[in-house]
Design a protein around this motif. Structure first.
Motif, mmCIF file in Angstrom:
data_model
loop_
_atom_site.group_PDB
_atom_site.id
_atom_site.type_symbol
_atom_site.label_atom_id
_atom_site.label_comp_id
_atom_site.label_asym_id
_atom_site.label_seq_id
_atom_site.Cartn_x
_atom_site.Cartn_y
_atom_site.Cartn_z
ATOM 1 N N SER A 62 0.815 -1.216 0.000
ATOM 2 C CA SER A 62 0.000 0.000 0.000
ATOM 3 C C SER A 62 0.853 1.273 0.000
ATOM 4 O O SER A 62 0.327 2.376 0.051
ATOM 5 N N GLY A 63 2.178 1.119 -0.030
ATOM 6 C CA GLY A 63 3.068 2.268 -0.112
ATOM 7 C C GLY A 63 3.500 2.834 1.220
ATOM 8 O O GLY A 63 4.174 3.859 1.267
ATOM 9 N N ASP A 64 3.112 2.190 2.307
ATOM 10 C CA ASP A 64 3.514 2.648 3.635
ATOM 11 C C ASP A 64 4.921 2.170 3.940
ATOM 12 O O ASP A 64 5.296 1.051 3.617
ATOM 13 N N ARG A 65 5.691 3.033 4.604
ATOM 14 C CA ARG A 65 7.048 2.659 4.993
ATOM 15 C C ARG A 65 7.008 1.593 6.077
ATOM 16 O O ARG A 65 6.211 1.689 7.012
ATOM 17 N N VAL A 66 7.891 0.613 5.944
ATOM 18 C CA VAL A 66 8.038 -0.410 6.978
ATOM 19 C C VAL A 66 9.520 -0.505 7.325
ATOM 20 O O VAL A 66 10.371 -0.648 6.462
ATOM 21 N N TYR A 67 9.804 -0.394 8.603
ATOM 22 C CA TYR A 67 11.176 -0.386 9.090
ATOM 23 C C TYR A 67 11.531 -1.754 9.654
ATOM 24 O O TYR A 67 10.750 -2.352 10.382
ATOM 25 N N THR A 68 12.729 -2.222 9.318
ATOM 26 C CA THR A 68 13.251 -3.449 9.908
ATOM 27 C C THR A 68 14.066 -3.069 11.140
ATOM 28 O O THR A 68 14.340 -1.891 11.378
ATOM 29 N N LYS A 69 14.483 -4.068 11.898
ATOM 30 C CA LYS A 69 15.321 -3.796 13.062
ATOM 31 C C LYS A 69 16.639 -3.143 12.645
ATOM 32 O O LYS A 69 17.169 -2.293 13.344
ATOM 33 N N THR A 70 17.152 -3.527 11.472
ATOM 34 C CA THR A 70 18.380 -2.913 10.953
ATOM 35 C C THR A 70 18.161 -1.432 10.668
ATOM 36 O O THR A 70 19.012 -0.596 10.999
ATOM 37 N N ASP A 71 17.015 -1.102 10.054
ATOM 38 C CA ASP A 71 16.693 0.307 9.792
ATOM 39 C C ASP A 71 16.604 1.091 11.099
ATOM 40 O O ASP A 71 17.096 2.217 11.198
ATOM 41 N N ILE A 72 15.983 0.479 12.094
ATOM 42 C CA ILE A 72 15.812 1.143 13.387
ATOM 43 C C ILE A 72 17.160 1.361 14.063
ATOM 44 O O ILE A 72 17.431 2.430 14.622
ATOM 45 N N ASP A 73 18.040 0.371 13.986
ATOM 46 C CA ASP A 73 19.382 0.526 14.569
ATOM 47 C C ASP A 73 20.145 1.651 13.869
ATOM 48 O O ASP A 73 20.850 2.435 14.504
ATOM 49 N N HIS A 74 20.007 1.717 12.545
ATOM 50 C CA HIS A 74 20.680 2.769 11.779
ATOM 51 C C HIS A 74 20.113 4.142 12.156
ATOM 52 O O HIS A 74 20.865 5.108 12.350
ATOM 53 N N LEU A 75 18.809 4.224 12.283
ATOM 54 C CA LEU A 75 18.183 5.477 12.687
ATOM 55 C C LEU A 75 18.634 5.871 14.092
ATOM 56 O O LEU A 75 18.897 7.043 14.358
ATOM 57 N N ARG A 76 18.753 4.911 14.981
ATOM 58 C CA ARG A 76 19.223 5.189 16.337
ATOM 59 C C ARG A 76 20.623 5.813 16.289
ATOM 60 O O ARG A 76 20.920 6.764 17.007
ATOM 61 N N GLU A 77 21.477 5.283 15.410
ATOM 62 C CA GLU A 77 22.830 5.824 15.283
ATOM 63 C C GLU A 77 22.796 7.251 14.742
ATOM 64 O O GLU A 77 23.517 8.125 15.222
ATOM 65 N N ILE A 78 21.949 7.492 13.759
ATOM 66 C CA ILE A 78 21.827 8.840 13.196
ATOM 67 C C ILE A 78 21.357 9.816 14.264
ATOM 68 O O ILE A 78 21.936 10.899 14.437
ATOM 69 N N VAL A 115 23.362 13.142 15.738
ATOM 70 C CA VAL A 115 22.821 14.491 15.576
ATOM 71 C C VAL A 115 22.383 15.097 16.909
ATOM 72 O O VAL A 115 22.708 16.252 17.207
ATOM 73 N N GLU A 116 21.668 14.337 17.718
ATOM 74 C CA GLU A 116 21.090 14.909 18.934
ATOM 75 C C GLU A 116 22.031 14.866 20.135
ATOM 76 O O GLU A 116 22.071 15.800 20.912
ATOM 77 N N ASN A 117 22.768 13.776 20.281
ATOM 78 C CA ASN A 117 23.581 13.621 21.493
ATOM 79 C C ASN A 117 25.036 14.035 21.307
ATOM 80 O O ASN A 117 25.658 14.539 22.236
ATOM 81 N N ARG A 118 25.566 13.791 20.130
ATOM 82 C CA ARG A 118 26.994 14.056 19.934
ATOM 83 C C ARG A 118 27.257 15.363 19.206
ATOM 84 O O ARG A 118 28.411 15.703 18.949
ATOM 85 N N GLY A 119 26.201 16.077 18.837
ATOM 86 C CA GLY A 119 26.350 17.415 18.285
ATOM 87 C C GLY A 119 26.772 17.499 16.827
ATOM 88 O O GLY A 119 27.214 18.557 16.382
ATOM 89 N N PHE A 120 26.638 16.437 16.067
ATOM 90 C CA PHE A 120 26.989 16.476 14.650
ATOM 91 C C PHE A 120 25.937 17.259 13.873
ATOM 92 O O PHE A 120 24.745 17.176 14.165
ATOM 93 N N LYS A 121 26.382 18.011 12.886
ATOM 94 C CA LYS A 121 25.470 18.581 11.900
ATOM 95 C C LYS A 121 25.145 17.460 10.925
ATOM 96 O O LYS A 121 25.829 16.434 10.873
ATOM 97 N N LEU A 122 24.108 17.642 10.105
ATOM 98 C CA LEU A 122 23.691 16.567 9.202
ATOM 99 C C LEU A 122 24.809 16.166 8.236
ATOM 100 O O LEU A 122 25.048 14.982 8.026
ATOM 101 N N GLN A 123 25.495 17.158 7.672
ATOM 102 C CA GLN A 123 26.593 16.851 6.744
ATOM 103 C C GLN A 123 27.697 16.072 7.453
ATOM 104 O O GLN A 123 28.224 15.097 6.925
ATOM 105 N N GLY A 124 28.038 16.483 8.654
ATOM 106 C CA GLY A 124 29.074 15.789 9.423
ATOM 107 C C GLY A 124 28.662 14.368 9.767
ATOM 108 O O GLY A 124 29.482 13.447 9.726
ATOM 109 N N ALA A 125 27.399 14.177 10.108
ATOM 110 C CA ALA A 125 26.905 12.841 10.426
ATOM 111 C C ALA A 125 26.956 11.950 9.181
ATOM 112 O O ALA A 125 27.346 10.783 9.255
#
Length: 123
Positions: free
Chosen positions: A42-58, A62-72
């Motif tokens: 139906s076109g809805d995004r579905v996240y796997t555990k790998t996607d979630i782990d990657h998002l957690r790292e991002i 960005v939020e905890n270590r102070g990286f800008k998006l380009q730096g991240a």
């Protein structure tokens, strides 16, 4: 994260996990090409555990270590490059190990004690 055997998570579930807006997740998909959840029929995004782990790292970068998006992005690309190099070295080492094992097994099956090979290798 939920402790089930769930394979896929909706974008709403992931947004709730990290307490962020859905629009922010979509924005990060555009900013980080490595974050690309699949879409269901139906076109809805579905996240796997790998996607979630990657998002957690991002989010951590960005939020905890102070990286800008380009730096991240650069940090993640460099990390991926290092992982690729490491994998290539490991593959080569496995090939060498296989060759050495084959060589050793071949020497043992000739019934010699290895001195014959040493004598021939000096020529």
């Amino acid at each position: 994260m939920e402790s089930g055997d769930k394979r896929y998570y909706s974008i709403r579930e992931v947004a709730d996990m990290f307490d962020v807006n859905i629009s922010r997740l979509r924005y990060y998909e555009k900013e980080f090409p490595t974050l690309s959840p699949k879409k269901n029929r139906s076109g809805d995004r579905v996240y796997t555990k790998t996607d979630i782990d990657h998002l957690r790292e991002i989010l951590d970068l960005v939020e905890n270590r102070g990286f800008k998006l380009q730096g991240a992005r650069e940090y993640l690309n460099k990390k991926q490059g290092t992982l690729n190099e490491t994998a290539a070295v490991l593959d080569k080492l496995r090939e060498i190990k296989q060759f050495m094992t084959t060589l050793r097994d071949g020497l043992g099956s000739e019934g010699g004690n290895g001195q014959e090979v040493k004598a021939n290798s000096k020529q």
